[in-house]
Design a protein around this motif. Structure first.
Motif, PDB file in Angstrom:
ATOM      1  N   ARG A 119     -13.652   1.761  -7.419  1.00  0.00           N
ATOM      2  CA  ARG A 119     -12.909   2.677  -6.554  1.00  0.00           C
ATOM      3  C   ARG A 119     -12.082   3.669  -7.359  1.00  0.00           C
ATOM      4  O   ARG A 119     -11.986   4.840  -6.986  1.00  0.00           O
ATOM      5  CB  ARG A 119     -12.002   1.895  -5.609  1.00  0.00           C
ATOM      6  CG  ARG A 119     -12.767   1.097  -4.581  1.00  0.00           C
ATOM      7  CD  ARG A 119     -13.612   1.989  -3.701  1.00  0.00           C
ATOM      8  NE  ARG A 119     -14.396   1.193  -2.762  1.00  0.00           N
ATOM      9  CZ  ARG A 119     -15.184   1.707  -1.837  1.00  0.00           C
ATOM     10  NH1 ARG A 119     -15.325   3.012  -1.737  1.00  0.00           N
ATOM     11  NH2 ARG A 119     -15.863   0.930  -1.043  1.00  0.00           N
ATOM     12  N   LEU A 120     -11.486   3.187  -8.457  1.00  0.00           N
ATOM     13  CA  LEU A 120     -10.689   4.105  -9.285  1.00  0.00           C
ATOM     14  C   LEU A 120     -11.584   5.221  -9.812  1.00  0.00           C
ATOM     15  O   LEU A 120     -11.202   6.399  -9.798  1.00  0.00           O
ATOM     16  CB  LEU A 120     -10.017   3.349 -10.430  1.00  0.00           C
ATOM     17  CG  LEU A 120      -8.809   2.516 -10.005  1.00  0.00           C
ATOM     18  CD1 LEU A 120      -8.256   1.738 -11.196  1.00  0.00           C
ATOM     19  CD2 LEU A 120      -7.722   3.408  -9.412  1.00  0.00           C
ATOM     20  N   PHE A 140      -6.069   1.771  -1.088  1.00  0.00           N
ATOM     21  CA  PHE A 140      -6.748   1.133  -2.217  1.00  0.00           C
ATOM     22  C   PHE A 140      -7.114  -0.309  -1.874  1.00  0.00           C
ATOM     23  O   PHE A 140      -8.243  -0.756  -2.107  1.00  0.00           O
ATOM     24  CB  PHE A 140      -5.850   1.177  -3.452  1.00  0.00           C
ATOM     25  CG  PHE A 140      -6.521   0.692  -4.696  1.00  0.00           C
ATOM     26  CD1 PHE A 140      -7.479   1.460  -5.328  1.00  0.00           C
ATOM     27  CD2 PHE A 140      -6.210  -0.551  -5.224  1.00  0.00           C
ATOM     28  CE1 PHE A 140      -8.113   1.008  -6.462  1.00  0.00           C
ATOM     29  CE2 PHE A 140      -6.841  -1.015  -6.362  1.00  0.00           C
ATOM     30  CZ  PHE A 140      -7.791  -0.240  -6.978  1.00  0.00           C
ATOM     31  N   MET A 141      -6.151  -1.012  -1.270  1.00  0.00           N
ATOM     32  CA  MET A 141      -6.417  -2.417  -0.926  1.00  0.00           C
ATOM     33  C   MET A 141      -7.514  -2.533   0.125  1.00  0.00           C
ATOM     34  O   MET A 141      -8.312  -3.471   0.095  1.00  0.00           O
ATOM     35  CB  MET A 141      -5.133  -3.081  -0.447  1.00  0.00           C
ATOM     36  CG  MET A 141      -4.166  -3.331  -1.582  1.00  0.00           C
ATOM     37  SD  MET A 141      -2.828  -4.382  -1.058  1.00  0.00           S
ATOM     38  CE  MET A 141      -2.178  -4.924  -2.638  1.00  0.00           C
ATOM     39  N   PRO A 174      -2.702  -5.446   3.118  1.00  0.00           N
ATOM     40  CA  PRO A 174      -2.155  -6.005   1.868  1.00  0.00           C
ATOM     41  C   PRO A 174      -1.821  -7.485   1.984  1.00  0.00           C
ATOM     42  O   PRO A 174      -2.100  -8.255   1.060  1.00  0.00           O
ATOM     43  CB  PRO A 174      -0.888  -5.179   1.638  1.00  0.00           C
ATOM     44  CG  PRO A 174      -1.122  -3.913   2.357  1.00  0.00           C
ATOM     45  CD  PRO A 174      -1.969  -4.233   3.537  1.00  0.00           C
ATOM     46  N   LEU A 175      -1.261  -7.894   3.148  1.00  0.00           N
ATOM     47  CA  LEU A 175      -0.917  -9.305   3.318  1.00  0.00           C
ATOM     48  C   LEU A 175      -2.154 -10.191   3.291  1.00  0.00           C
ATOM     49  O   LEU A 175      -2.137 -11.282   2.722  1.00  0.00           O
ATOM     50  CB  LEU A 175      -0.163  -9.512   4.634  1.00  0.00           C
ATOM     51  CG  LEU A 175       1.306  -9.100   4.615  1.00  0.00           C
ATOM     52  CD1 LEU A 175       1.959  -9.395   5.960  1.00  0.00           C
ATOM     53  CD2 LEU A 175       2.047  -9.824   3.500  1.00  0.00           C
ATOM     54  N   VAL A 176      -3.241  -9.720   3.916  1.00  0.00           N
ATOM     55  CA  VAL A 176      -4.475 -10.507   3.922  1.00  0.00           C
ATOM     56  C   VAL A 176      -4.996 -10.693   2.499  1.00  0.00           C
ATOM     57  O   VAL A 176      -5.390 -11.788   2.099  1.00  0.00           O
ATOM     58  CB  VAL A 176      -5.550  -9.838   4.808  1.00  0.00           C
ATOM     59  CG1 VAL A 176      -6.927 -10.398   4.510  1.00  0.00           C
ATOM     60  CG2 VAL A 176      -5.219 -10.044   6.277  1.00  0.00           C
ATOM     61  N   LEU A 177      -4.964  -9.618   1.725  1.00  0.00           N
ATOM     62  CA  LEU A 177      -5.463  -9.697   0.350  1.00  0.00           C
ATOM     63  C   LEU A 177      -4.620 -10.678  -0.464  1.00  0.00           C
ATOM     64  O   LEU A 177      -5.150 -11.527  -1.192  1.00  0.00           O
ATOM     65  CB  LEU A 177      -5.448  -8.299  -0.281  1.00  0.00           C
ATOM     66  CG  LEU A 177      -6.414  -8.052  -1.418  1.00  0.00           C
ATOM     67  CD1 LEU A 177      -7.832  -8.396  -1.029  1.00  0.00           C
ATOM     68  CD2 LEU A 177      -6.344  -6.593  -1.867  1.00  0.00           C
TER      69      LEU A 177
END
Lengths: 334, 293
Positions: A326-327, B117-118, A36-39
């Motif tokens: 993806r969803l 998800f990410m 998450p941090l990378v994104l």
């Protein structure tokens, strides 16, 4: 429940074991934070770098059609508080067009090829040979993109520009965009064909998996009604994997939108909207690679910042397209 | 009289419709098979072209001498690709496996779903965007210049989510009873994960690493503005030192007007395609073995 159990185990442990458990828990939590941090970091740093360009270019960036670094030897001038080279202006409408057009062409070719070849592998090829036969298509995914570019350069471009495109221009010339000069083979259609081959394995692999998950009862019911095997697959199986097909097509679209090297090598890197389907063009991803060297010559840095703005748009596009894909695919798998 | 005529006409129509359906179905399969053959042909043609261009260019000089301009060998590029690939797997391996363990073992948590998800989204981000990010943050921001470390970290960002997802799936494929039995024996969480679960699915985790390695090996776009290019072999510096790599040779040398440059490009393409396909095929073979047992 499990929390209670583990807490009780925890209390009965010697201090060393408890410390180990704590290190494990915290360590795992920290590691899990990295993705998450990378994104977020990608978004933050690209926005930061692109910020001066976003302010300077405004909305015209998306709708105007000239990429001009300005006079390299001129003295930088101040526009709205930003130092830029005289005459500099940045508009990427032609890149947005090129990116969308080549990706849509790729998906247009890859969708029928991917779905129909998946049907063939899942329903015609005997079970024992299926893995080997599937590998033929799915190995296309393992070929590096620069090798696709090389193949496009030495095979597709000469063959298509000599034989296929002149014929197409003759026969289909009455359709707008299909007539006119066919050029040297660098262009939209060539890139579409090469990109399609890169997108196909994603579609085939996922559709094949979805087909094998369809309930055998439905298939047998189809046969019991007297349908042929093809009718069963076409009218019973395919409607059930429709959502999966949509999801994986969007995923493939995302792959095509961001593909860089293969497009760079067969697109012709034109700075304008192509005049017909055979003409040179460029995409956002390929443009970043082809222009960074000359952008670095801009002492004001605005050219690099504008390239970062393209990168930021590509990132946001990537996040949106992949999230949707993806969803949809998560919903299919439940 | 008229009823028998009607009957035979109806039978004729039924037979006609039956044959039409059979023929259309056959045609349908022919079209499906045709697409399959077309794709197979494309793969074979790619391999044949690369082999035809690459094999004549193979010689020992390729592996022992560095590039000189657009001729010479590929020793520097081979070494560079090996370093970057190994480096990226070394960085991404622990992080990816750790994230995979988190996603599998803390499944019920909301954050676990967020990370999953990410990871899925990050896998789909265009690799050139990662390259630009590496350029802005490491090459310029941290002042590392074109370097091995900037390239390896950029590649690691690309393959980490991939490794995380394969690790997660490997752990989730294990029977729940294994986990329960380990906990019932009083084992703590780290013991369960590292002594029971991971050893039981080490094959799948390692195949995930191998596939990530193949991906990393074939990449070009994230490296152009993080690693640069160099005619020299590596001098041991992690930063401030550009490096050669095979995929760069392919895209940049094929546009040079010299025969020696084309030969090097094809040789590089042959090497990289061979290794990427061999690793992918090997992994598929291992996976299908694991599936059967």
């Amino acid at each position: 429940m499990s929390e209670i159990v583990t807490t009780r185990i925890d209390q009965s442990l010697p201090a060393a074991g408890r410390a180990k458990r704590w290190v494990f828990r915290v360590g795992l939590g920290v590691v899990a934070l990295i993705i998450p941090l990378v994104l977020l970091g990608l978004l933050a740093f690209l926005t930061l770098q692109a910020w001066p360009a976003i302010q300077f270019n405004g909305f015209g960036f998306l709708v105007s059609n000239d990429w001009d670094l300005g006079s390299q030897y001129g003295t930088p001038v101040s526009v709205d508080g930003h130092q830029v080279l005289p005459g500099a202006s940045y508009g990427i409408l032609f890149l947005i067009f090129g990116t969308l057009a080549s990706s849509l062409l790729a998906v247009l070719f890859a969708l029928p090829a991917g779905v129909l070849s998946a049907m063939f592998i899942a329903e015609v090829v005997p079970q024992g040979a299926r893995d080997v036969v599937a590998a033929v298509v799915e190995l296309l995914a393992a070929v590096p993109s620069v090798v696709f570019g090389l193949w496009g350069y030495v095979v597709v471009i000469p063959v298509f520009s000599h034989y296929v495109y002149p014929l197409m221009a003759d026969v289909l010339g009455f359709i707008p965009g299909f007539g006119g000069p066919v050029g040297a083979g660098y262009g939209l259609l060539t890139a579409g064909v090469v990109l399609a081959l890169m997108v196909v394995p994603i579609i085939t692999a996922n559709v094949r998996e979805a087909i094998s998950a369809v309930s055998r009862g439905d298939v047998e019911a189809g046969f019991a009604l007297g349908a042929t095997r093809f009718e069963v697959v076409w009218k019973v199986v395919l409607p059930q994997v429709k959502t999966a097909i949509v999801g994986v097509t969007i995923l493939g679209l995302g792959r095509a939108l961001g593909e860089t090297m293969a497009v760079l090598m067969v697109s012709g890197n034109a700075l304008d909207i192509p005049s017909n389907i055979y003409s040179p063009f460029s995409t956002m991803a390929a443009f970043i690679v082809s222009q960074l060297d000359s952008a670095l010559q801009d002492p004001t840095g605005m050219a690099v910042d504008s390239l970062s703005e393209i990168g930021l748009m590509l990132l946001i596009l990537g996040i949106i397209v992949n999230s949707i894909a993806r969803l949809i695919m998560w919903r299919v798998r439940g | 009289m008229s009823s028998t005529v009607l009957q035979s006409r109806l039978e004729g129509m039924a037979r006609y419709r039956y044959h039409r359906r059979r023929i259309l179905s056959l045609l349908g399969w022919v079209v499906c098979g045709g697409f399959f053959v077309l794709l197979g042909f494309a793969l074979v043609d790619i391999l044949v072209e690369i082999a035809a261009g690459g094999f004549p260019a193979l010689n020992t000089k390729l592996f022992t001498e560095p590039t000189q301009g657009v001729s010479g060998g590929l020793a520097n590029a081979i070494e560079g690709t090996a370093l970057l690939t190994a480096g990226s797997v070394l960085i991404a391996g622990p992080i990816g496996i750790g994230t995979g363990i988190y996603m599998a073992e803390k499944q019920e948590r909301v954050f676990s779903r967020v990370v999953r998800f990410m990871a899925d989204v990050l896998v789909g981000i265009p690799s050139i965007v990662l390259g630009l990010f590496g350029y802005i943050t490491m090459v310029v921001g941290l002042g590392w210049h074109f370097s091995v470390l900037a390239g390896a970290i950029t590649l690691a960002i690309m393959i980490t989510p991939y490794i995380a997802r394969t690790t997660e799936l490997a752990l989730l494929a294990l029977p729940g009873s294994l986990r329960e039995a380990a906990y019932a024996l009083g084992a703590t969480e780290p013991v369960v994960v590292f002594r029971v679960l991971l050893p039981s699915c080490v094959g799948r985790v390692l195949t995930g690493l191998l596939l990530a390695m193949a991906l990393s090996m074939g990449e070009t776009a994230p490296l152009i503005y993080t690693v640069g290019w160099s005619n020299y072999t590596w001098n041991g510096h992690l930063t401030h030192e550009p490096l050669g790599y095979l995929t760069y040779v392919i895209w940049s040398f094929i546009n040079e007007p010299f025969e020696s440059a084309h030969q090097l490009a094809f040789a590089a393409a042959l090497l990289i395609t061979f290794f990427a396909l061999a690793i992918t095929l090997g992994s598929r073979l291992i996976l299908s073995r694991l599936d059967k047992s």
